[in-house]
Design a protein around this motif. Structure first.
Motif, short mmCIF file in Angstrom:
data_model
loop_
_atom_site.label_atom_id
_atom_site.label_comp_id
_atom_site.label_asym_id
_atom_site.label_seq_id
_atom_site.Cartn_x
_atom_site.Cartn_y
_atom_site.Cartn_z
N GLY A 199 0.82 -1.21 0.00
CA GLY A 199 0.00 0.00 0.00
C GLY A 199 0.85 1.25 0.00
O GLY A 199 1.87 1.32 0.70
N LEU A 200 0.45 2.24 -0.79
CA LEU A 200 1.15 3.52 -0.88
C LEU A 200 0.22 4.64 -0.45
O LEU A 200 -0.93 4.70 -0.88
CB LEU A 200 1.61 3.81 -2.32
CG LEU A 200 2.38 2.73 -3.08
CD1 LEU A 200 2.77 3.25 -4.47
CD2 LEU A 200 3.61 2.31 -2.31
N MET A 201 0.73 5.54 0.39
CA MET A 201 -0.08 6.66 0.86
C MET A 201 0.75 7.93 0.91
O MET A 201 1.84 7.94 1.50
CB MET A 201 -0.65 6.38 2.25
CG MET A 201 -1.57 7.45 2.79
SD MET A 201 -3.11 7.53 1.84
CE MET A 201 -3.71 9.16 2.26
N SER A 202 0.25 8.98 0.28
CA SER A 202 0.86 10.31 0.38
C SER A 202 -0.18 11.25 0.96
O SER A 202 -1.21 11.49 0.34
CB SER A 202 1.31 10.80 -1.01
OG SER A 202 1.81 12.12 -0.92
N GLY A 203 0.08 11.73 2.16
CA GLY A 203 -0.91 12.56 2.84
C GLY A 203 -0.78 14.03 2.53
O GLY A 203 0.21 14.49 1.95
N SER A 204 -1.78 14.79 2.96
CA SER A 204 -1.82 16.22 2.65
C SER A 204 -0.75 17.01 3.37
O SER A 204 -0.45 18.15 3.00
CB SER A 204 -3.20 16.79 2.98
OG SER A 204 -3.49 16.62 4.36
N SER A 205 -0.15 16.42 4.42
CA SER A 205 0.90 17.15 5.14
C SER A 205 2.22 17.17 4.39
O SER A 205 3.15 17.87 4.79
CB SER A 205 1.10 16.55 6.53
OG SER A 205 1.37 15.16 6.44
#
Length: 363
Positions: free
Chosen positions: A7-13
């Motif tokens: 799983g890959l996640m790039s958050g708004s921070s």
């Protein structure tokens, strides 16, 4: 069945790209899981700037960046697999992408990171574009994690993610979830004005004093009066909230103290409005980068006592990587052709099996 997904996640921070390789065992609807490897790849300054400014690009330049970021993701996956010794183990990649435009009222939620390019670079099956079908069905497309929560964390009924945006999930019957308020996106921006990348442990905020007029002004914003389902674009924090704080002319410490209090108050109010009176299991699992902000957690713990809620900060691994883990689980659901979004959460006309599937391997 056993599924091995990344799983890959790039958050708004914009603190970096999270990668989680997990093994899922699915038996008669019961899921168990194990994180086999995880890492965060911090964004170089040029990539952070490109992602931050993506929504202002022309259509042509946006598409070029969409493909370039897909290649960036693919190269990050290949490096992760090499570094962790995972060759021939990853069966599926599920990429959330990086949200640039979120306007469900206009029928749009766009995430950078072309899934076709990611599949071509890695030679793996890729699931991407997880929000669009829900938005097309009239939903918010967010929050996207509640279905994964209900499968993976059966000991909890309440979930709080303190990421760039804070969001709450209540699992009592069909899950209800929504974005509460900007969190780390605003706190980090305020810390950066003080010369810090972020306010580690909330130390600067702890030195400040809450400004009551500004706190009242923030709490009165129209979004907080709207019923759920609802969701926030990143621009709410940067374009609405930050200008209000800057106009108050406070010290860095007082600005951080006031906004920290605002986040805690809004979470308390959200629990007040959505917590079922009959709910016995009132353990609230806290994840996301804000879980490391000990001052925010202490203020939050004091506020939620009024809701008779037990605040539980997850272990460091889960605090950091829960959303990437859930992305991997959503990828598995898409592969199994099962629902990935819930109408009870997003307000869509129906549940849906969202996500584009790209087969990068040769036939």
């Amino acid at each position: 069945m056993i599924y091995r997904a990344l799983g890959l996640m790039s958050g708004s921070s914009l603190d970096g790209l999270d990668l989680v390789f997990a093994e899922f065992h699915v038996n008669a609807g019961h899921w168990s899981w194990d994180i086999r490897a995880a890492a965060t790849v911090p964004y170089a300054e040029d990539w952070a700037d490109r992602l931050r400014g993506a929504a202002e690009l022309s259509a042509r330049d946006y598409l070029v960046l969409h493909a370039a970021y897909g290649r960036y993701l693919g190269e990050a996956v290949n490096h992760f697999i090499e570094e962790k010794g995972l060759q021939f183990q990853v069966g599926l990649v599920a990429s959330h992408g990086h949200t640039t435009v979120h306007s469900p009222q206009g029928g749009v939620s766009a995430q950078l990171g072309d899934g076709a390019t990611l599949a071509a670079v890695t030679g793996l099956a890729v699931v991407s574009d997880l929000r669009s079908l829900d938005v097309a069905h009239g939903g918010q497309g967010a929050p996207i994690v509640p279905l994964g929560e209900s499968l993976l964390f059966t000991d909890y009924r309440l979930f709080l993610n303190l990421g760039g945006i804070a969001n709450l999930s209540v699992h009592d019957g069909p899950p209800v979830a929504f974005d509460i308020c900007p969190a780390n996106r605003v706190l980090n921006a305020l810390a950066q004005k003080a010369g810090k990348e972020f306010d580690e442990g909330g130390r600067l905020a702890a030195m400040g004093t809450v400004n009551a007029p500004l706190l009242s002004q923030l709490n009165a914003l129209d979004y907080y009066q709207q019923p759920s389902p609802k969701s926030l674009a990143n621009e709410f924090g940067t374009g609405v909230v930050l200008p209000l704080i800057e106009a108050a002319g406070l010290s860095h410490e007082d600005a951080l103290a006031t906004y920290t209090e605002h986040v805690a108050v809004q979470i308390h109010e959200s629990l007040e409005d959505h917590l079922p009176a009959h709910l016995q299991n009132r353990k609230l699992l806290v994840t996301g980068g804000g879980g490391f902000n000990t001052f925010l957690v202490s203020r939050l713990r004091e506020w939620v006592e009024d809701n008779q809620v037990e605040l539980v900060v997850a272990d460091d691994n889960l605090v950091h990587y829960k959303e990437a883990l859930v992305m991997a689980a959503l990828g598995v659901l898409r592969w199994r052709e099962e629902n990935t979004t819930l109408a009870s959460v997003t307000g869509a006309r129906r549940d849906s099996i969202g996500g584009a599937l790209w087969l990068g391997q040769e036939a």
